[in-house]
Design a protein around this motif. Structure first.
Motif, PDB file in Angstrom:
ATOM      1  N   CYS A 172       0.809  -1.232   0.046  1.00  0.00           N
ATOM      2  CA  CYS A 172       0.029   0.045   0.066  1.00  0.00           C
ATOM      3  C   CYS A 172       0.796   1.232  -0.024  1.00  0.00           C
ATOM      4  CB  CYS A 172      -0.873  -0.013   0.989  1.00  0.00           C
ATOM      5  SG  CYS A 172      -2.171  -1.377   1.198  1.00  0.00           S
ATOM      6  N   LEU A 175       2.380   1.689  -3.739  1.00  0.00           N
ATOM      7  CA  LEU A 175       1.636   2.064  -4.657  1.00  0.00           C
ATOM      8  C   LEU A 175       1.237   3.552  -4.158  1.00  0.00           C
ATOM      9  CD1 LEU A 175      -0.842  -0.877  -5.267  1.00  0.00           C
ATOM     10  CD2 LEU A 175       0.611   0.514  -6.750  1.00  0.00           C
ATOM     11  N   VAL A 179       2.837   5.761  -7.308  1.00  0.00           N
ATOM     12  CA  VAL A 179       1.473   5.899  -8.230  1.00  0.00           C
ATOM     13  C   VAL A 179       0.403   7.039  -7.716  1.00  0.00           C
ATOM     14  CG1 VAL A 179      -0.398   4.743  -9.475  1.00  0.00           C
ATOM     15  CG2 VAL A 179       1.929   3.706  -8.735  1.00  0.00           C
ATOM     16  N   SER A 182      -4.755   7.596  -3.714  1.00  0.00           N
ATOM     17  CA  SER A 182      -5.992   6.775  -3.878  1.00  0.00           C
ATOM     18  C   SER A 182      -5.604   5.220  -4.076  1.00  0.00           C
ATOM     19  CB  SER A 182      -6.779   7.409  -4.912  1.00  0.00           C
ATOM     20  OG  SER A 182      -6.217   7.487  -5.913  1.00  0.00           O
ATOM     21  N   TRP A 183      -4.671   5.112  -4.717  1.00  0.00           N
ATOM     22  CA  TRP A 183      -4.197   3.529  -4.956  1.00  0.00           C
ATOM     23  C   TRP A 183      -3.943   2.877  -3.684  1.00  0.00           C
ATOM     24  CZ3 TRP A 183      -3.992   1.077  -9.801  1.00  0.00           C
ATOM     25  CH2 TRP A 183      -4.334   1.854 -10.843  1.00  0.00           C
ATOM     26  N   LEU A 187      -6.038  -0.097  -2.491  1.00  0.00           N
ATOM     27  CA  LEU A 187      -5.503  -1.573  -2.340  1.00  0.00           C
ATOM     28  C   LEU A 187      -6.073  -1.942  -0.891  1.00  0.00           C
ATOM     29  CD1 LEU A 187      -3.944  -3.532  -3.813  1.00  0.00           C
ATOM     30  CD2 LEU A 187      -1.939  -2.777  -2.469  1.00  0.00           C
TER      31      LEU A 187
END
Length: 709
Positions: A172, A175, A179, A182-183, A187
């Motif tokens: 988590c 990401l 990225v 929110s990703w 997740l």
């Protein structure tokens, strides 16, 4: 052995019923989600509002207030959740209800609006209340006829806890930072949902274990217990001590004050909304109104405890006093230990050198690959064993579980490949050279050799050159996934002292953000000057996985210690836990000496070694203290009082978490007024003093415990 338990043990994995491993994976995904979100929250809230991965740019004080209330309530709602499950829902339904509510909470947080964040936290608090106490209750019911296997079952179960925390914070966190936030939040929600499904679909494996309680069964259990001579205790121990009207009034008042204070803290700081009056009884210049009310609530709570305890006979009274003393020192421990969710996250992000080049980067890639692949392979092997035993009975549950692991393997392979394929480039950009002026003397600073010191400020695209400007070129190394050539012109952006290359989309978005916020653009134009060896930037969240890793690595050694003739007393374990944990903060205090007073994020960075050592000592301290906790509540407290004392124990942990977040949120303020070393010394000196005191209390505590070991 009952028929239900006997049937339950027919399907075994590693000598235990397959149902235990269903619980193992359910708890693993829940901890994956919980710790995955937990490691992001403070980082997200305090991250700059303009950048490649913008946050909300809250002050650490505001973020700490919100996180502290959230963490505090997480330890209070399970008290109500356990009661509801025991009387109404049953353990299995409570777990499912809690998991569904938590899934909705994670989904809400992934939206990244202020309302959705608050709603998500509320849902997570409520969901945890249902989920947390009832997973262990199912295990307890599962092994009620085989108590000799219970220790091994809980050991396996807590390995699932740490495995979930390990992968949640790693994946988590990766990401979210690489990225988008929110990703990471999303997740966490995905795996909470998958964990819920695999648990629900495994119903055929559990039979009647954890079902909704039947009144007739409860009556039969009471008759059986009264007929069994082994359950008849001393009359004085079972003597009733009902809650008086005054007890109930005090519980209501103190609960109202405690919850009101916890909720008022973030509301007043973030939204300027005051539940409690800002001034109460005394002037707010002396003590604020909420603090006065909190002190009143504490005094009333102490009166309640003294009133309840004094009504028992001497032996029970003494034992309960021992529990209260341990609970007090629990507050000191968690107020420091839980800095791992607040100040240590910020220290890792803002003041730790997380970049590695050349051989150092290659070593990190090898270590991180082994650190990720080996634990994941072991857990996957357990999944295969479970599948072999239960594929006919709970095939759908196994399919969901297998799908979860395929997703995890996919993310892990992508993560490792993303790091391996990172390229390093030396870039050149223009800077403004200005004298470095001492704030006190108003003169230009000099180094130890007497050379004049200068500051180098990057020239952004919005800066207009002045005739007397001294402009020079500065070189630095960046990491990028793009294939660049010498001479290529790129846009970069300074983020926490690190130059980050921008894609065309990122450059456009950041420029728009500067315009909409009416700020001068901070985008810098640079040119690639040299191709370099690989460069890796370790994520902030990576350091948080060290606690789980060290627990897995050292837990068996501590178990052997506790089983040997050198097993120390409860007080000594507590003292060692506090002192060893404090050494970790002492290491950080020593390592942060190079960070000057008033240093801003990214100005000075220290070696990652200090943070790794700190987490090592924190984990060793936790392993010393963790065996004592709740086990001594169950040993020392009489049955009629145990629910109340468990509640008080969780209250101590809740207070510790609230204090930890509030104090952790002061890291910026203390660093500006004093320095980082003094901040960490607070968490070094206080736990050491507390540890020494509790060790000195060992003879008294042994006497109060009246033979309980």
């Amino acid at each position: 052995m009952s028929v239900t338990t006997n049937n339950f043990f027919k399907t075994k994995v590693l000598g235990h019923p397959a149902g235990l491993f269903v619980l193992f994976f359910t708890e693993m995904w829940e901890r994956f989600s919980f710790y995955g979100m937990r490691v992001l929250l403070i980082n997200f809230l305090t991250m700059a509002a303009i950048g490649t991965n913008p946050g909300w740019e809250w002050s650490t004080n505001h973020a700490g207030a919100l996180f502290g209330t959230y963490a505090m309530l997480l330890y209070l709602t399970p008290i109500a959740g356990g009661i509801i499950a025991d009387k109404v829902l049953g353990y299995r339904w409570a777990v499912v209800v809690g998991a569904v509510i938590m899934t909705l909470g994670h989904i809400s947080m992934a939206v990244e609006t202020e309302f959705s964040l608050y709603l998500g936290l509320v849902l997570l608090i409520i969901g945890t209340g249902f989920f947390k106490p009832n997973m262990t209750s199912i295990i307890s019911e599962m092994y009620k006829d085989l108590p000799e296997k219970k220790d091994g079952a809980y050991t396996i179960f807590y390995m699932g806890v740490n495995a979930g925390a390990f992968f949640g914070m790693m994946l988590c966190g990766y990401l979210a930072e690489k990225v988008g936030w929110s990703w990471g939040f999303g997740l966490a929600g995905i795996f909470m949902l998958l964990g819920t499904l695999q648990f629900w679909l495994a119903k055929p494996l559990f039979g009647k274990i954890g079902e909704i309680p039947q009144k007739t069964n409860r009556k039969n259990e009471k008759i059986l217990k009264s007929d069994n001579n082994k359950t008849i205790e001393n009359h004085e121990e079972t003597k009733k001590n009902p809650f008086t009207l005054m007890d109930k009034i005090l519980i209501i008042i103190t609960s109202f004050i405690g919850l009101g204070y916890a909720i008022n803290d973030p509301l007043s700081k973030i939204g300027d909304i005051h539940i409690f009056p800002e001034e109460f009884i005394v002037s707010k210049d002396i003590l604020s109104g909420p603090l006065v009310l909190a002190i009143i609530g504490l005094v009333l709570f102490i009166i309640l405890i003294i009133s309840r305890v004094s009504r028992y006979n001497k032996i029970i009274r003494d034992r309960m006093i021992a529990v209260i003393i341990f609970a007090l020192f629990t507050i000191f421990f968690f107020a420091s230990f839980e800095q791992g969710a607040t100040s240590l996250v910020l220290f890792a992000r803002d003041f730790t050198d997380r970049t590695m080049e050349g051989n150092s980067a290659n070593i990190y890639l090898i270590v991180n690959t082994l650190l990720t692949i080996i634990p994941l392979a072991i857990v996957s092997w357990v999944l295969i064993l479970l599948f072999k035993q239960t594929r006919h009975k709970i095939l759908s549950s196994n399919i969901v579980l297998a799908s979860s692991f395929l997703i995890i393997w996919g993310i892990v392979i992508w993560m490792l490949n993303n790091d391996i394929s990172s390229h390093a480039y030396e870039i050149e950009y223009k800077v403004l050279k200005i004298p470095k002026i001492d704030k006190k003397t108003k003169k230009q600073e000099v180094d130890k050799e007497g050379n004049l010191l200068f500051q180098y400020i990057p020239i952004t695209e919005s800066y207009v050159n002045k005739p007397l400007d001294k402009i020079e070129s500065l070189k630095t190394t960046i990491a990028s996934k793009n294939n660049l050539k010498i001479g290529d012109e790129i846009a970069i952006h300074g983020e926490i002292g690190v130059m980050v290359p921008l894609s065309n989309e990122q450059e456009k978005k950041i420029r728009e953000d500067y315009i909409s916020s009416k700020k001068d653009s901070g985008i810098i134009h640079a040119k690639v000057s040299e191709l370099r060896d690989s460069k890796i930037e370790i994520t902030t969240s990576w350091f948080s996985i060290l606690n789980s890793f060290f627990i897995i690595a050292f837990a068996s050694l501590f178990t052997k210690w506790w089983d040997s003739k050198y097993n120390p007393s409860a007080a000594v374990k507590y003292g060692l836990g506090l002192i060893i944990m404090a050494i970790g903060f002492g290491v950080l205090a020593f390592g942060s000496q190079t960070i000057p007073q008033g240093a801003t994020a990214g100005m000075v960075r220290v070696s990652i070694v200090w943070l790794i050592l700190a987490y090592l000592f924190h984990t060793l301290g936790e392993l010393c203290l963790s065996p004592v906790g709740l086990s001594y509540v169950s040993k020392l407290v009489p049955g009629r009082m145990i629910a109340f004392m468990f509640g008080m124990w969780y209250l101590a942990i809740a207070i510790g978490n609230k204090l930890a977040a509030s104090m952790g949120g002061m890291i910026e303020e203390i660093a500006k007024k004093s320095n980082m070393t003094n901040f960490f010394l607070i968490f070094t000196i206080i736990p050491i003093i507390a540890g020494i005191i509790v060790i000195l209390l060992n003879p008294l505590l042994k006497k109060l415990m009246h033979g309980v070991k």
